[in-house]
Design an enzyme around this catalytic site. Structure first.
Site, PDB file in Angstrom:
ATOM      1  N   HIS A 152      56.307 -20.340 -22.206  1.00 39.05           N
ATOM      2  CA  HIS A 152      56.698 -21.083 -23.409  1.00 39.05           C
ATOM      3  C   HIS A 152      57.568 -22.281 -23.017  1.00 39.05           C
ATOM      4  CE1 HIS A 152      58.162 -21.326 -27.704  1.00 39.05           C
ATOM      5  NE2 HIS A 152      59.146 -21.945 -27.070  1.00 39.05           N
ATOM      6  N   GLU A 153      58.571 -22.036 -22.179  1.00 35.36           N
ATOM      7  CA  GLU A 153      59.471 -23.125 -21.777  1.00 35.36           C
ATOM      8  C   GLU A 153      58.773 -24.117 -20.848  1.00 35.36           C
ATOM      9  OE1 GLU A 153      62.159 -23.519 -23.297  1.00 35.36           O
ATOM     10  OE2 GLU A 153      62.219 -21.550 -24.263  1.00 35.36           O
ATOM     11  N   HIS A 156      57.075 -26.783 -22.792  1.00 36.37           N
ATOM     12  CA  HIS A 156      58.021 -27.843 -23.177  1.00 36.37           C
ATOM     13  C   HIS A 156      58.267 -28.795 -22.007  1.00 36.37           C
ATOM     14  CE1 HIS A 156      59.042 -26.151 -27.022  1.00 36.37           C
ATOM     15  NE2 HIS A 156      59.636 -25.084 -26.534  1.00 36.37           N
ATOM     16  N   ASP A 163      57.949 -26.573 -30.459  1.00 37.23           N
ATOM     17  CA  ASP A 163      57.838 -25.289 -31.132  1.00 37.23           C
ATOM     18  C   ASP A 163      56.986 -25.400 -32.388  1.00 37.23           C
ATOM     19  OD1 ASP A 163      59.406 -23.851 -29.318  1.00 37.23           O
ATOM     20  OD2 ASP A 163      61.248 -24.549 -30.267  1.00 37.23           O
TER      21      ASP A 163
END
Length: 777
Positions: A152-153, A156, A163
């Site tokens: 998830h990170e 980014h 998000d």
């Protein structure tokens, strides 16, 4: 009064882009994870990092349809760790880390987050994880499996996506149906009051669920997306695709990425867009190296060829190099000095910085005169020889190379094999820009310094060559730097905020004669010229304030350095609801690396359109619409646009795909200067009925009729609450009913967008993107 050139520099010791990642085949290499010195030494932490990346590699492969995985990772441990057998770091430094393991901060606690700079598709700065998240399962369980949290990170950090939830706008209206802000829309769950676990109720004013309502996803899901919505769901293993993406949800992914799904951004906008897919190898387990930086070793390699005798170049060289030796390079570092023309000479071998005497010796060895031809690689070779003088080779050491001349460069292979980092500085317009390649292949910085009496570029560049291991109390930073020609007097100001102030140093550089100086502290402490150390050959005056300096403002003029040092207002107590620290007036100066732009002969520079509006907002009051936004510029975010084109529709897809065919809003509004708040109120050509949802978007136009990209699309719904049902006591003579039945108009707002364009000037909004806490029904 005669004109003088002067510069003033203030240095302070602190108290209180995803560099280097490469995609080799399908595997990511040169990933750097750095551990902050405040983290206690613990071999289990290194093991946990490795296990997380292994798990994440498998998760990433699943999320990218068997295309991508993690291949090579370096873990940089702090210099104060001494129990392990760590390899010597090469180019790995804390400031270039892609992932940082550090103590929690007030805003995020143990929650993982990524520091991003706002533009869709652009790489972020770093991922932040805490030791407790890495070591304690009862902490990490709130955010999901560590491997999926890392993916998830990583999305980014590497791909510049955002998000797909929105804690500030958890619900929105899709037609007449209330939906949770999520992706995909197929995520199932329950709408429940937090306080009593009962079904949610609708707010009659907004038409949405009340503030204490929460959407709890079901533990079992039939959809596999999306990791950017809730990586804690066991069924979730993928990103939203173009087909599964929820374009209506008012989340930051839609607002900044033009309603594109994460997969579409990866393949069309990110740094990995268009990368050829190659067969995945049998093993996707990453390899790890654990490294540690030791004492800093740096050699100054300085050009003293004939062209350096022009103007004030040699004086500027001595001023900047003296500052580096006296104030920038760390105690216990080793520094050597080499000068070169057609040949190179060692002026000073590696010298340990351990006090005033060693610094004075190095400053005394700086070259004074210039003459001869230029051979840049002769200087580089001699610099590498100096670096090897400690008996440990040049691996992980640094060269700071300064040249203003041109010569052939054939030492690239030698630099790469040495393992040293070469930072290159070109001075003036005729220096060989080819030296930049030496920085590129070794992981160093490249700068070009302007020539001239009032240019303080060289000083600023040498100041930027500080290093940090994450311990901010040992890092030197630059607060202000100004250089100019003066007639009469000059006033300037600098604020020393509450986070800094140890070993503050004022440096004044002059051209002809030294100015008179006066600095006053908040408590009437006076520093005059006699307190400044005067270096006449270098034409500098330096004031060192030992201990912690008081918050201050200073002024400087041609003959008098006037100053008044004043305290900032007292810091208010910090509550749980106010985590923004009050540091008082805040000032920092930093110089970025240089780059060049080339155009074919006869081709004029391009015209740039206004930058995209990204914060369009809307309200409905009765039958009036109020729009607000931040003004873009004439050229990107500079200047003033000429006009706006504002349109609306009941179909958001129309605004996204065919903006010019939507209804045009007529208005009387002259654009303001870039960055100014804009406000427009108008009445539509027809009455807005209750329950009507409208979508608005805008473009800015410049004097050359170039238009910006379409803004974010703002949705607004008119909700007129029903009149309350009279109670049995509401009879004539009973309670006042004069307000009953009054139409109260309210709004529901959600944000979407069309496309994203980079600002020409790097004036960016920095935001931190955090992982979603897991909530299950």
């Amino acid at each position: 009064m005669a004109s003088k050139a002067a510069a003033v520099l203030l240095l302070v010791y602190l108290s209180g882009s995803t560099f280097g990642i490469k995609l080799t085949g399908n595997g990511y290499t040169d990933i750097l994870i750095a551990i902050n010195p405040k983290v206690p030494e613990d071999p289990v932490l290194i093991t946990q990092i490795q296990e997380m990346i292994k798990e994440a590699s498998r998760n990433l492969l699943d999320a990218t349809k068997k295309h991508l995985y993690f291949k090579e990772v370096a873990i940089l441990v702090p210099p104060n760790w001494n129990k392990g057998n760590y390899s010597r770091a090469k180019t790995e430094v804390y400031d270039k880390a892609n992932i940082i393991i550090d103590e929690p901060n007030k805003l995020h606690g143990d929650q993982p987050y990524t520091l991003q700079y706002g533009e869709c598709g652009s790489e972020g700065r770093y991922i932040h994880l805490t030791p407790d998240f890495m070591l304690k399962d009862d902490v990490s369980k709130y955010y999901g499996p560590r491997g999926k949290v890392f993916v998830h990170e990583w999305a980014h950090l590497r791909w510049g996506v955002f998000d797909e939830y929105n804690e500030e706008k958890p619900f929105y209206l899709s037609g007449s149906i209330i939906e949770a802000t999520r992706c995909t829309i197929n995520i199932t769950g329950k709408y429940i009051h937090k306080r009593d676990q009962k079904d949610c109720t609708t707010d009659p004013v907004t038409g949405l669920y009340t503030e204490d309502c929460v959407f709890y996803p079901d533990t079992q899901q039939t959809t596999s997306a999306s990791i950017m919505y809730n990586q804690g769901l066991s069924a979730v293993k993928e990103f939203c695709t173009k087909e599964t993406h929820n374009t209506e949800a008012p989340n930051i992914q839609n607002r900044l990425c033009g309603n594109r799904g994460v997969e579409e951004v990866i393949t069309s906008l990110s740094v990995d867009a268009g990368v050829a897919v190659v067969p995945t190898p049998p093993s996707i387990l990453p390899t790890f190296t654990v490294v540690q930086r030791r004492q800093r070793v740096v050699c100054l390699v300085l050009d003293v060829s004939g062209s350096m005798s022009a103007g004030s170049r040699m004086l500027n060289l001595r001023q900047a190099a003296t500052l580096f030796i006296q104030k920038i390079v760390e105690d216990q570092a080793y520094v050597g000095i080499v000068q070169f023309t057609a040949t190179a000479t060692i002026r000073e071998p590696l010298t340990l910085i351990d006090g005033k005497a060693s610094k004075d010796k190095l400053v005394g060895s700086l070259p004074l005169s210039a003459g001869g031809e230029t051979d840049i690689c002769a200087g580089v070779e001699k610099g590498l020889e100096v670096l090897g003088g400690d008996g440990d080779g040049a691996r992980g050491d640094e060269i700071i190379l300064l040249t203003d001349g041109e010569s052939s460069i054939n030492c690239q292979k030698r630099v790469k094999e040495s393992g040293a980092t070469v930072h290159t500085i070109t001075l003036g317009p005729n220096a060989n820009i080819g030296v930049k390649e030496l920085s590129d292949i070794s992981g160093g910085k490249y700068h070009n310094a302007a020539d001239g009496v009032v240019s303080n570029d060289l000083v600023d560049i040498f100041t930027s060559h500080t290093t940090s291991d994450g311990n901010l109390t040992k890092q030197t930073i630059q607060l202000e730097s100004t250089g100019l020609n003066m007639i009469g007097w000059f006033n300037g100001s600098v604020s020393i905020d509450r986070t800094i102030g140890n070993k503050t140093s004022f440096l004044v550089i002059y051209e002809r004669s030294p100015p008179d100086i006066l600095v006053l502290s908040p408590f009437t402490r006076t520093y005059d010229t006699s307190h400044f150390k005067h270096d006449a050959p270098a034409k500098t005056l330096t004031l060192d304030i030992e201990g912690t300096a008081e918050v201050c403002i200073h002024m400087f003029d041609d003959f008098v350095f006037l100053g008044q040092v004043v305290m900032n207002p007292p810091k208010p107590p910090v509550s749980e609801d106010d985590l923004q620290a009050d540091v008082g007036s805040f000032s920092r100066t930093a110089i970025g690396e240089s780059f060049s732009v080339s155009l074919p002969p006869g081709v004029p520079p391009p015209n740039f359109p206004p930058n995209k509006i990204t914060d369009l907002n809307a309200e409905i009051e009765a039958d009036k619409v109020l729009l607000t936004w931040t003004a873009p510029g004439e050229d990107m975010d500079q200047g003033t646009a000429t006009a706006y084109e504002i349109r609306f529709s009941e179909d958001s897809d129309l605004l996204r795909s065919n903006f010019s065919t939507a209804h045009l809003v007529t208005y009387n509004l002259s654009p303001k200067k870039a960055g100014s708040p804009e406000k427009l109120s108008f009445t539509l050509f027809s009455v807005i009925k209750n329950g009507t949802t409208l979508f608005f978007a805008a473009k800015a136009e410049d004097k050359s009729f170039l238009k910006s990209e379409t803004s974010n699309i703002i949705q607004v719904t008119k909700i007129v609450p029903k009149a309350p049902v009279p109670s049995p006591t509401d009879a004539p003579g009973g309670p006042d009913t004069s307000g009953a039945g009054v139409n109260i108009t309210a709004i529901v707002i959600s944000v979407t967008t069309v496309t994203m364009v980079a600002c020409l000037i790097a004036s960016v909004t920095m935001c931190s993107i955090k992982s979603r806490r897991v909530n299950h029904a």
